[in-house]
Design a protein around this motif. Structure first.
Motif, PDB file in Angstrom:
ATOM      1  N   PRO A   1       0.819  -1.209   0.000  1.00 35.12           N
ATOM      2  CA  PRO A   1       0.000   0.000   0.000  1.00 35.12           C
ATOM      3  C   PRO A   1       0.862   1.271   0.000  1.00 35.12           C
ATOM      4  O   PRO A   1       2.020   1.247   0.424  1.00 35.12           O
ATOM      5  CB  PRO A   1      -0.789  -0.101   1.308  1.00 35.12           C
ATOM      6  N   PRO A   2       0.289   2.379  -0.445  1.00 34.47           N
ATOM      7  CA  PRO A   2       1.019   3.646  -0.413  1.00 34.47           C
ATOM      8  C   PRO A   2       1.404   4.032   1.017  1.00 34.47           C
ATOM      9  O   PRO A   2       0.692   3.735   1.976  1.00 34.47           O
ATOM     10  CB  PRO A   2       0.018   4.657  -0.987  1.00 34.47           C
ATOM     11  N   LEU A   3       2.534   4.688   1.121  1.00 35.27           N
ATOM     12  CA  LEU A   3       3.056   5.228   2.386  1.00 35.27           C
ATOM     13  C   LEU A   3       3.132   4.178   3.499  1.00 35.27           C
ATOM     14  O   LEU A   3       2.688   4.403   4.614  1.00 35.27           O
ATOM     15  CB  LEU A   3       2.230   6.430   2.848  1.00 35.27           C
ATOM     16  N   THR A   4       3.694   3.036   3.152  1.00 34.48           N
ATOM     17  CA  THR A   4       3.985   2.035   4.174  1.00 34.48           C
ATOM     18  C   THR A   4       5.482   1.745   4.148  1.00 34.48           C
ATOM     19  O   THR A   4       6.155   1.986   3.143  1.00 34.48           O
ATOM     20  CB  THR A   4       3.207   0.726   3.952  1.00 34.48           C
ATOM     21  N   ALA A   5       5.970   1.252   5.268  1.00 35.96           N
ATOM     22  CA  ALA A   5       7.391   0.941   5.387  1.00 35.96           C
ATOM     23  C   ALA A   5       7.584  -0.553   5.602  1.00 35.96           C
ATOM     24  O   ALA A   5       6.867  -1.180   6.371  1.00 35.96           O
ATOM     25  CB  ALA A   5       8.004   1.719   6.549  1.00 35.96           C
ATOM     26  N   VAL A   6       8.540  -1.098   4.898  1.00 34.05           N
ATOM     27  CA  VAL A   6       9.003  -2.459   5.108  1.00 34.05           C
ATOM     28  C   VAL A   6      10.441  -2.326   5.598  1.00 34.05           C
ATOM     29  O   VAL A   6      11.244  -1.618   4.990  1.00 34.05           O
ATOM     30  CB  VAL A   6       8.941  -3.275   3.803  1.00 34.05           C
ATOM     31  N   GLU A   7      10.732  -2.982   6.700  1.00 32.24           N
ATOM     32  CA  GLU A   7      12.065  -2.876   7.291  1.00 32.24           C
ATOM     33  C   GLU A   7      12.809  -4.191   7.131  1.00 32.24           C
ATOM     34  O   GLU A   7      12.269  -5.252   7.436  1.00 32.24           O
ATOM     35  CB  GLU A   7      11.941  -2.495   8.758  1.00 32.24           C
ATOM     36  N   LEU A   8      14.023  -4.096   6.632  1.00 29.22           N
ATOM     37  CA  LEU A   8      14.902  -5.247   6.501  1.00 29.22           C
ATOM     38  C   LEU A   8      16.084  -5.034   7.426  1.00 29.22           C
ATOM     39  O   LEU A   8      16.663  -3.942   7.454  1.00 29.22           O
ATOM     40  CB  LEU A   8      15.410  -5.405   5.069  1.00 29.22           C
ATOM     41  N   SER A   9      16.434  -6.055   8.172  1.00 32.08           N
ATOM     42  CA  SER A   9      17.630  -5.967   8.998  1.00 32.08           C
ATOM     43  C   SER A   9      18.409  -7.252   8.828  1.00 32.08           C
ATOM     44  O   SER A   9      17.835  -8.329   8.650  1.00 32.08           O
ATOM     45  CB  SER A   9      17.276  -5.741  10.468  1.00 32.08           C
ATOM     46  N   GLY A  10      19.705  -7.130   8.826  1.00 32.41           N
ATOM     47  CA  GLY A  10      20.551  -8.299   8.674  1.00 32.41           C
ATOM     48  C   GLY A  10      21.785  -7.977   7.878  1.00 32.41           C
ATOM     49  O   GLY A  10      22.359  -6.900   7.990  1.00 32.41           O
ATOM     50  N   ARG A  11      22.142  -8.929   7.037  1.00 27.32           N
ATOM     51  CA  ARG A  11      23.327  -8.778   6.219  1.00 27.32           C
ATOM     52  C   ARG A  11      23.110  -9.526   4.904  1.00 27.32           C
ATOM     53  O   ARG A  11      22.147 -10.258   4.775  1.00 27.32           O
ATOM     54  CB  ARG A  11      24.553  -9.278   6.946  1.00 27.32           C
ATOM     55  N   THR A  12      24.028  -9.363   3.991  1.00 27.69           N
ATOM     56  CA  THR A  12      23.907 -10.017   2.699  1.00 27.69           C
ATOM     57  C   THR A  12      23.629 -11.497   2.890  1.00 27.69           C
ATOM     58  O   THR A  12      24.311 -12.178   3.642  1.00 27.69           O
ATOM     59  CB  THR A  12      25.204  -9.824   1.886  1.00 27.69           C
ATOM     60  N   GLY A  13      22.616 -11.982   2.214  1.00 23.72           N
ATOM     61  CA  GLY A  13      22.284 -13.390   2.271  1.00 23.72           C
ATOM     62  C   GLY A  13      21.368 -13.786   3.414  1.00 23.72           C
ATOM     63  O   GLY A  13      20.837 -14.881   3.431  1.00 23.72           O
ATOM     64  N   ARG A  14      21.173 -12.917   4.381  1.00 22.91           N
ATOM     65  CA  ARG A  14      20.289 -13.243   5.497  1.00 22.91           C
ATOM     66  C   ARG A  14      19.610 -11.977   5.991  1.00 22.91           C
ATOM     67  O   ARG A  14      20.234 -11.123   6.614  1.00 22.91           O
ATOM     68  CB  ARG A  14      21.065 -13.867   6.646  1.00 22.91           C
ATOM     69  N   TRP A  15      18.352 -11.866   5.693  1.00 20.98           N
ATOM     70  CA  TRP A  15      17.581 -10.684   6.093  1.00 20.98           C
ATOM     71  C   TRP A  15      16.387 -11.114   6.950  1.00 20.98           C
ATOM     72  O   TRP A  15      15.792 -12.156   6.714  1.00 20.98           O
ATOM     73  CB  TRP A  15      17.038  -9.957   4.875  1.00 20.98           C
ATOM     74  N   ASN A  16      16.048 -10.271   7.882  1.00 24.96           N
ATOM     75  CA  ASN A  16      14.771 -10.381   8.608  1.00 24.96           C
ATOM     76  C   ASN A  16      13.874  -9.305   8.029  1.00 24.96           C
ATOM     77  O   ASN A  16      14.338  -8.211   7.698  1.00 24.96           O
ATOM     78  CB  ASN A  16      14.963 -10.152  10.109  1.00 24.96           C
ATOM     79  N   VAL A  17      12.585  -9.587   7.933  1.00 23.97           N
ATOM     80  CA  VAL A  17      11.648  -8.663   7.296  1.00 23.97           C
ATOM     81  C   VAL A  17      10.539  -8.299   8.272  1.00 23.97           C
ATOM     82  O   VAL A  17       9.922  -9.158   8.886  1.00 23.97           O
ATOM     83  CB  VAL A  17      11.020  -9.304   6.034  1.00 23.97           C
ATOM     84  N   ARG A  18      10.315  -7.001   8.382  1.00 25.77           N
ATOM     85  CA  ARG A  18       9.158  -6.485   9.146  1.00 25.77           C
ATOM     86  C   ARG A  18       8.310  -5.741   8.125  1.00 25.77           C
ATOM     87  O   ARG A  18       8.746  -4.749   7.547  1.00 25.77           O
ATOM     88  CB  ARG A  18       9.640  -5.535  10.241  1.00 25.77           C
ATOM     89  N   VAL A  19       7.084  -6.201   7.931  1.00 30.36           N
ATOM     90  CA  VAL A  19       6.278  -5.670   6.833  1.00 30.36           C
ATOM     91  C   VAL A  19       5.162  -4.747   7.280  1.00 30.36           C
ATOM     92  O   VAL A  19       4.648  -4.858   8.390  1.00 30.36           O
ATOM     93  CB  VAL A  19       5.665  -6.807   5.976  1.00 30.36           C
ATOM     94  N   GLY A  20       4.825  -3.824   6.386  1.00 28.54           N
ATOM     95  CA  GLY A  20       3.588  -3.080   6.424  1.00 28.54           C
ATOM     96  C   GLY A  20       3.351  -2.043   7.486  1.00 28.54           C
ATOM     97  O   GLY A  20       2.216  -1.800   7.844  1.00 28.54           O
ATOM     98  N   ARG A  21       4.382  -1.401   7.996  1.00 24.51           N
ATOM     99  CA  ARG A  21       4.140  -0.347   8.979  1.00 24.51           C
ATOM    100  C   ARG A  21       3.635   0.895   8.239  1.00 24.51           C
ATOM    101  O   ARG A  21       4.287   1.433   7.369  1.00 24.51           O
ATOM    102  CB  ARG A  21       5.426  -0.004   9.735  1.00 24.51           C
ATOM    103  N   THR A  22       2.429   1.343   8.608  1.00 25.49           N
ATOM    104  CA  THR A  22       1.863   2.545   8.005  1.00 25.49           C
ATOM    105  C   THR A  22       2.549   3.764   8.589  1.00 25.49           C
ATOM    106  O   THR A  22       2.786   3.840   9.785  1.00 25.49           O
ATOM    107  CB  THR A  22       0.342   2.623   8.299  1.00 25.49           C
ATOM    108  N   LEU A  23       2.880   4.720   7.721  1.00 23.81           N
ATOM    109  CA  LEU A  23       3.530   5.958   8.203  1.00 23.81           C
ATOM    110  C   LEU A  23       2.489   6.889   8.796  1.00 23.81           C
ATOM    111  O   LEU A  23       1.351   6.879   8.445  1.00 23.81           O
ATOM    112  CB  LEU A  23       4.265   6.652   7.057  1.00 23.81           C
TER     113      LEU A  23
END
Length: 187
Positions: free
Chosen positions: A165-187
């Motif tokens: 959706p518009p104006l949402t944030a997806v956050e990735l944390s980690g390093r190359t080859g291994r990421w954790n994903v936090r999806v859909g935080r509305t701004l």
């Protein structure tokens, strides 16, 4: 070293409301108002980047970000379909549209395939992972989709099954080859 990426989708535009392939249109009044209202909600970052598209640059500015446009974050190339609505393409080229939506290697419009966008986004993620600290990037929804697909190791067929959706944030944390994903935080 852990890297943090915050991918922000742009605010609404008339083209998005009309299900139109990106045509370089600016934010509409509602999108601009919503982006300005969300200013100050993002965490501080060492780097702030954006897609070179008009709507991503305008969203970044409205959010109060001094973003640098990065060519690798360009929107998916829709080839000859640029500026057309899905309905127009469906009427004129139903088989080609169906192929594009179901086959990640297809690019019947003469632009990029889903595979190509995912590969380009993965290369950018690898380079961003080498930068310490946090990066905020205002990018087109298809780049957010591609980042989530690659970060999770999902098949490219999951690309169209990921809503951004518009104006949402997806956050990735980690390093190359291994990421954790936090999806859909509305701004």
């Amino acid at each position: 070293m852990t890297s943090r990426l915050v991918l922000v989708s742009p605010a609404i535009t008339a083209a998005l409301r009309e299900a139109r392939f990106d045509d370089g249109s600016p934010l509409d009044a509602v999108g601009l108002r919503q982006a300005r209202a969300a200013a100050g909600t993002l965490p501080a970052a060492e780097r702030v980047w954006c897609s070179p598209t008009v709507r991503c640059r305008e969203t970044a500015t409205a959010l109060g970000l001094d973003a640098v446009a990065v060519a690798e974050l360009a929107a998916m190339d829709a080839g000859r379909w640029r500026g057309e609505t899905l309905a127009e393409v469906q009427t004129r080229e139903p088989e080609a549209l169906g192929r594009w939506l179901t086959d990640p290697s297809a690019a019947p419009h003469g632009g990029e395939s889903v595979y190509a966008v995912c590969d380009r986004t993965a290369a950018w993620l690898d380079s961003a992972a080498r930068a310490p600290g946090r990066t905020v990037a205002v990018v087109e929804p298809e780049l957010v989709r591609a980042a989530v697909v690659r970060a999770l190791g999902a098949p490219e067929s999951a690309f169209w099954r990921t809503d951004v959706p518009p104006l949402t944030a997806v956050e990735l944390s980690g390093r190359t080859g291994r990421w954790n994903v936090r999806v859909g935080r509305t701004l």
